[in-house]
Design an enzyme around this catalytic site. Sequence first.
Site, mmCIF file in Angstrom:
data_model
loop_
_atom_site.group_PDB
_atom_site.id
_atom_site.type_symbol
_atom_site.label_atom_id
_atom_site.label_comp_id
_atom_site.label_asym_id
_atom_site.label_seq_id
_atom_site.Cartn_x
_atom_site.Cartn_y
_atom_site.Cartn_z
ATOM 1 N N PRO A 95 0.806 -1.144 0.010
ATOM 2 C CA PRO A 95 -0.046 -0.027 0.098
ATOM 3 C C PRO A 95 0.842 1.124 0.011
ATOM 4 C CG PRO A 95 -0.259 -0.942 2.179
ATOM 5 C CD PRO A 95 0.928 -1.875 1.511
ATOM 6 N N GLY A 97 2.043 4.835 1.305
ATOM 7 C CA GLY A 97 1.794 5.431 2.606
ATOM 8 C C GLY A 97 1.640 4.405 3.877
ATOM 9 N N GLY A 99 4.427 2.747 4.852
ATOM 10 C CA GLY A 99 5.533 2.431 5.466
ATOM 11 C C GLY A 99 6.409 1.180 4.936
ATOM 12 N N LEU A 100 5.696 0.620 3.759
ATOM 13 C CA LEU A 100 6.531 -0.701 3.337
ATOM 14 C C LEU A 100 7.381 -0.248 1.935
ATOM 15 C CD1 LEU A 100 3.828 -3.108 3.824
ATOM 16 C CD2 LEU A 100 5.542 -2.731 5.067
ATOM 17 N N GLY A 101 7.521 0.975 2.195
ATOM 18 C CA GLY A 101 8.536 1.432 0.724
ATOM 19 C C GLY A 101 7.812 1.039 -0.521
ATOM 20 N N ALA A 105 9.960 1.162 -4.279
ATOM 21 C CA ALA A 105 9.857 -0.187 -5.077
ATOM 22 C C ALA A 105 9.334 0.139 -6.631
ATOM 23 C CB ALA A 105 9.079 -1.091 -4.387
ATOM 24 N N ASP A 147 14.996 2.846 1.907
ATOM 25 C CA ASP A 147 13.995 2.176 1.304
ATOM 26 C C ASP A 147 14.459 1.727 -0.334
ATOM 27 O OD1 ASP A 147 12.528 3.279 3.162
ATOM 28 O OD2 ASP A 147 11.028 3.860 1.914
HETATM 29 O O1 PMV Z 1 7.788 5.334 5.543
HETATM 30 P P1 PMV Z 1 8.818 4.849 4.683
HETATM 31 O O2 PMV Z 1 8.802 3.448 4.232
HETATM 32 O O3 PMV Z 1 9.154 5.729 3.516
HETATM 33 O O4 PMV Z 1 10.106 4.777 5.611
HETATM 34 C C1 PMV Z 1 10.710 5.877 5.774
HETATM 35 C C2 PMV Z 1 12.038 5.898 6.591
HETATM 36 C C3 PMV Z 1 12.591 7.082 7.066
HETATM 37 O O5 PMV Z 1 13.895 6.615 8.222
HETATM 38 C C4 PMV Z 1 11.506 7.515 8.207
HETATM 39 C C5 PMV Z 1 13.082 8.174 6.480
HETATM 40 C C6 PMV Z 1 14.219 8.070 5.404
HETATM 41 O O6 PMV Z 1 14.450 8.532 4.334
HETATM 42 O O7 PMV Z 1 14.909 6.958 5.967
#
Ligand code: PMV
Length: 333
Positions: A95, A97, A99-101, A105, A147
């Site tokens: 998904p 937003g 938090g799974l990159g 990707a 990421d």
């Molecule tokens: O929310 P994501 O999956 O884009 O992870 C961000 C990771 C952070 O450390 C918060 C930001 C970064 O650029 O490393």
Amino acid sequence: MTTEASSCEGTASGKVILFGEHAVVYAVPGIAAGIDRGARAKATRAASGERSSLLMSGRTLTPDEDSDHARAFRALLTVEPSCMGVHVEASADVPPGGGLGCSAALGVAIARAVESATFGDTPDEARVLERALAWERVFHGNPSGIDTAAAIAGTFLLYERGAGTKPLTPPYDVWLAVGYSGASASTKQMVEGIARIKDRNPDLFDKFLSGVRAIVENARLALEAGDGRALGQLMDMNQMLLAGVLLSTEAIEKMCAIARSTGALGAKLTGSGGGGSVIALGGICPRGERRSAAEELAVRIAAAWSDAGFAAFPTRIHGSHNDGATSLESPGQ
Ligand code: PMV
């Protein structure tokens, strides 16, 4: 990656950050891992005189449009301009937003497909990285690069901004439950929020960074030793530090509590926080083992989250996915 006559495909992993999110922006090492879900893209060369295009989520855009995705596509293409245009189709099964990159990707999958369509079958990985980072900067402003590094590597890695990426090759698989808290978060806004905490309260912030640094170092040792209990405790400690700089939410705390009461060895948010996803440790098992207790527990945690209304899935992170021979130099920024 597969190549047909005139169409080239690129794939990339989504990721979880096991330890060190946010601190990695300030050059503290972090541990991330590619997961089985991610993104794929297909690129074909455009006919002479045709403009490049990107088809995503049912919408086609061109690089000269005024939207983040168009700007990101333009940035990715202009890293190595070519006289040929490309038509790209891309999709993700993590998904946005969450938090799974997801965006990293997509950036890597598109970069790989574009490289192959433009220059031939074997993409230049350094240029894939550059293209994918150019894409990512449009969305995240100041990305650490973790990421993108995980999307490229697809396995456990130790990432340090400015120093690059080191694959970690434990002879173990790690089973996690991954669950979505139900609210997406803007990584850019969360990173900016942390920058404000750093300015207002530098002492608290230094303690946060040194705490995370110690956790990451111990987590690397625990992973190499196959010590699931220690790894889980370190996840709980990392979650406490993240909550201390206001990155946790009620839903994240509820998910961590459900996971722990189901038997998880540890649980924490992953990625930017403020919403997004939570990971919980089912355990560690010897590489490739079938039907391990670690898997069963990860499945049970994912089911407990689903019962409580949080979309979730169990996932295995494969140890020694590659032989550790490659070390990608990742400049971050
Ligand atoms: O929310 P994501 O999956 O884009 O992870 C961000 C990771 C952070 O450390 C918060 C930001 C970064 O650029 O490393």
